[in-house]
Design a protein around this motif. Structure first.
Motif, short mmCIF file in Angstrom:
data_model
loop_
_atom_site.label_atom_id
_atom_site.label_comp_id
_atom_site.label_asym_id
_atom_site.label_seq_id
_atom_site.Cartn_x
_atom_site.Cartn_y
_atom_site.Cartn_z
N LEU A 226 -12.17 -83.06 -93.40
CA LEU A 226 -11.38 -84.07 -92.84
C LEU A 226 -12.10 -84.54 -91.79
CD1 LEU A 226 -7.57 -83.07 -93.78
CD2 LEU A 226 -9.36 -84.52 -94.77
N ARG A 227 -12.83 -83.54 -90.76
CA ARG A 227 -13.33 -83.96 -89.67
C ARG A 227 -14.29 -84.88 -89.94
NH1 ARG A 227 -14.27 -80.98 -85.08
NH2 ARG A 227 -16.49 -81.07 -85.25
N MET A 228 -15.12 -84.96 -90.94
CA MET A 228 -16.14 -85.88 -91.20
C MET A 228 -15.43 -87.47 -91.12
SD MET A 228 -17.20 -88.32 -93.87
CE MET A 228 -16.24 -87.36 -95.39
N PHE A 229 -14.28 -87.67 -91.31
CA PHE A 229 -13.69 -88.84 -91.78
C PHE A 229 -13.54 -89.40 -90.05
CE2 PHE A 229 -12.21 -87.57 -95.94
CZ PHE A 229 -12.94 -88.49 -96.67
N ILE A 230 -13.26 -88.67 -89.06
CA ILE A 230 -13.01 -88.88 -87.93
C ILE A 230 -14.07 -88.97 -86.80
CG2 ILE A 230 -10.55 -88.49 -88.28
CD1 ILE A 230 -11.07 -85.97 -86.56
N LEU A 231 -15.20 -88.29 -87.25
CA LEU A 231 -16.35 -88.16 -86.20
C LEU A 231 -17.23 -89.45 -85.92
CD1 LEU A 231 -17.33 -84.59 -86.87
CD2 LEU A 231 -15.81 -85.53 -84.98
N ALA A 234 -19.68 -92.05 -90.62
CA ALA A 234 -19.50 -92.66 -91.85
C ALA A 234 -19.21 -94.27 -91.25
CB ALA A 234 -18.52 -92.08 -92.89
N ASP A 235 -20.35 -95.14 -91.56
CA ASP A 235 -20.03 -96.62 -91.56
C ASP A 235 -18.80 -97.16 -92.17
OD1 ASP A 235 -22.29 -96.55 -89.88
OD2 ASP A 235 -23.57 -97.19 -91.36
N HIS A 236 -18.02 -97.79 -91.47
CA HIS A 236 -16.79 -98.35 -92.11
C HIS A 236 -15.64 -97.76 -92.38
CE1 HIS A 236 -19.95 -101.64 -92.70
NE2 HIS A 236 -20.84 -100.67 -93.89
N VAL A 237 -15.82 -96.54 -91.75
CA VAL A 237 -14.88 -95.59 -91.81
C VAL A 237 -14.19 -95.45 -90.32
CG1 VAL A 237 -13.79 -93.09 -92.17
CG2 VAL A 237 -15.50 -94.37 -93.77
N PRO A 238 -12.97 -96.10 -90.16
CA PRO A 238 -12.47 -96.03 -88.81
C PRO A 238 -12.13 -94.53 -88.36
CG PRO A 238 -11.36 -97.57 -90.05
CD PRO A 238 -12.15 -96.80 -90.92
N THR A 239 -12.40 -94.24 -87.05
CA THR A 239 -12.36 -92.73 -86.44
C THR A 239 -10.83 -92.63 -86.36
OG1 THR A 239 -12.61 -93.65 -84.36
CG2 THR A 239 -14.53 -92.76 -85.48
N ASP A 240 -9.94 -93.56 -86.52
CA ASP A 240 -8.45 -93.29 -86.35
C ASP A 240 -7.91 -93.36 -87.63
OD1 ASP A 240 -8.64 -96.01 -86.94
OD2 ASP A 240 -7.30 -96.63 -85.29
N CYS A 241 -8.48 -93.36 -88.84
CA CYS A 241 -8.26 -93.51 -90.08
C CYS A 241 -6.89 -92.17 -90.39
CB CYS A 241 -9.12 -93.44 -91.14
SG CYS A 241 -10.26 -91.80 -91.37
N LEU A 242 -7.03 -91.24 -89.67
CA LEU A 242 -6.10 -90.11 -90.36
C LEU A 242 -4.67 -90.18 -89.31
CD1 LEU A 242 -8.54 -86.97 -90.72
CD2 LEU A 242 -7.55 -88.79 -92.41
N GLU A 243 -4.82 -91.24 -88.10
CA GLU A 243 -3.62 -90.86 -87.62
C GLU A 243 -2.42 -91.34 -87.95
OE1 GLU A 243 -4.50 -93.15 -83.91
OE2 GLU A 243 -6.23 -91.81 -83.43
N LYS A 244 -2.60 -91.95 -89.16
CA LYS A 244 -1.04 -92.24 -89.99
C LYS A 244 -0.62 -91.24 -90.61
CE LYS A 244 -2.87 -96.89 -91.55
NZ LYS A 244 -3.32 -97.75 -92.56
#
Length: 269
Positions: A226-231, A234-244
């Protein structure tokens, strides 16, 4: 080559202090030591440690194994191979893959999930990878969920590495737009599904971690996943995508406060 035997004859409170951990350098390799002393013999040389984990200078497939070594207070040599050096090394590896773990007798072990379970069983207690069938089932079920998440994300990842394996021509003008579309769709449609699964599991555990009161290998797999999604890698993946997903992010925060893990991510790589 000089060999040194380190033997613990007694355990003192100061020796078990988490603050006693340190990093040491042998030659050009960085070694992560824990401060916890074990009443057993530990053989090392002046240039290598009993264990050596080799991977690229990123988290990805090796991070769960690194975390298992850290959580079991196992000294290891953290070898990070620069990407330009991989083509020369690749033909010498068993499966043309990293990571691999080298034991003190020179044996090389491969496949990251096999390494994770080996480390947990060999150097850990019964908490990381429990023997109790019901507890083990909880861990394995969560690992299956992690695998499903990885499978859902994989087209978004691998099309950026080598799009020709998916049937696209080498000269593919639409590559960047397709990657953007795939990743945005994943964040919008697939990620919420898996975050609900994880949120439900965390709440059902009634504890701090995914499978109960103790950190298990399931936690060690999903944290870097999951850290991969927020670091921001990855282009086009917002770093705040898990805040929901506050249940998930709260679990991640608890994991990052586990003393061994907190120290691991605080140290320079």
């Amino acid at each position: 080559m000089t060999s040194v035997i380190l033997r613990c004859t007694s355990v003192f409170p100061c020796a078990t202090s988490r603050s006693a951990r340190k990093n040491e350098f042998y030659g050009d390799k960085q070694v992560f030591w824990s401060g916890r002393q074990r009443c057993e013999s530990l053989r090392r040389t002046t240039t290598s440690m009993a264990l050596k984990l080799t991977y690229f200078p990123i988290e990805a497939a090796a991070e769960k194994v690194r975390l298992a070594l850290v959580m079991t207070d196992t000294p290891f040599e953290d070898v990070r191979v620069p990407f330009p050096e991989w083509p020369a090394l690749k033909p010498t590896t068993k499966y043309g893959q990293m990571p691999f773990l080298t034991l003190d007798d020179g044996t090389e072990m491969f496949q990251s999930f096999a390494l994770l379970k080996y480390v947990a069983k060999m150097y850990g207690d019964d908490s990381l990878y429990p023997q109790d069938p019901k507890k083990l089932y909880e861990v394995e079920e969560t690992l299956g969920l992690s695998d499903d998440l990885a499978r859902a994300w994989s087209p978004c990842l691998y099309v950026s590495f080598d799009h020709t394996q998916f049937g696209h021509p080498a000269d593919w003008p639409g590559k960047d737009d397709t990657i953007k579309e795939l990743r945005e769709k994943f964040i919008e449609e697939k990620l919420p599904q898996y975050m609900k699964f994880l949120s439900d599991k965390i709440e059902a555990s009634g504890s701090q971690f995914l499978c109960g009161e103790n950190v298990t290998i399931a936690d060690l797999v999903l944290l870097p996943q999951l850290r991969m999604f927020i670091l921001g890698f990855a282009d086009h993946v917002p770093t705040d995508c898990l805040e929901k997903y506050p249940v998930v992010t709260s679990w991640m925060s608890r994991m990052m406060e586990v003393p061994q893990i907190k120290e691991w991510y605080a140290k320079p790589k």
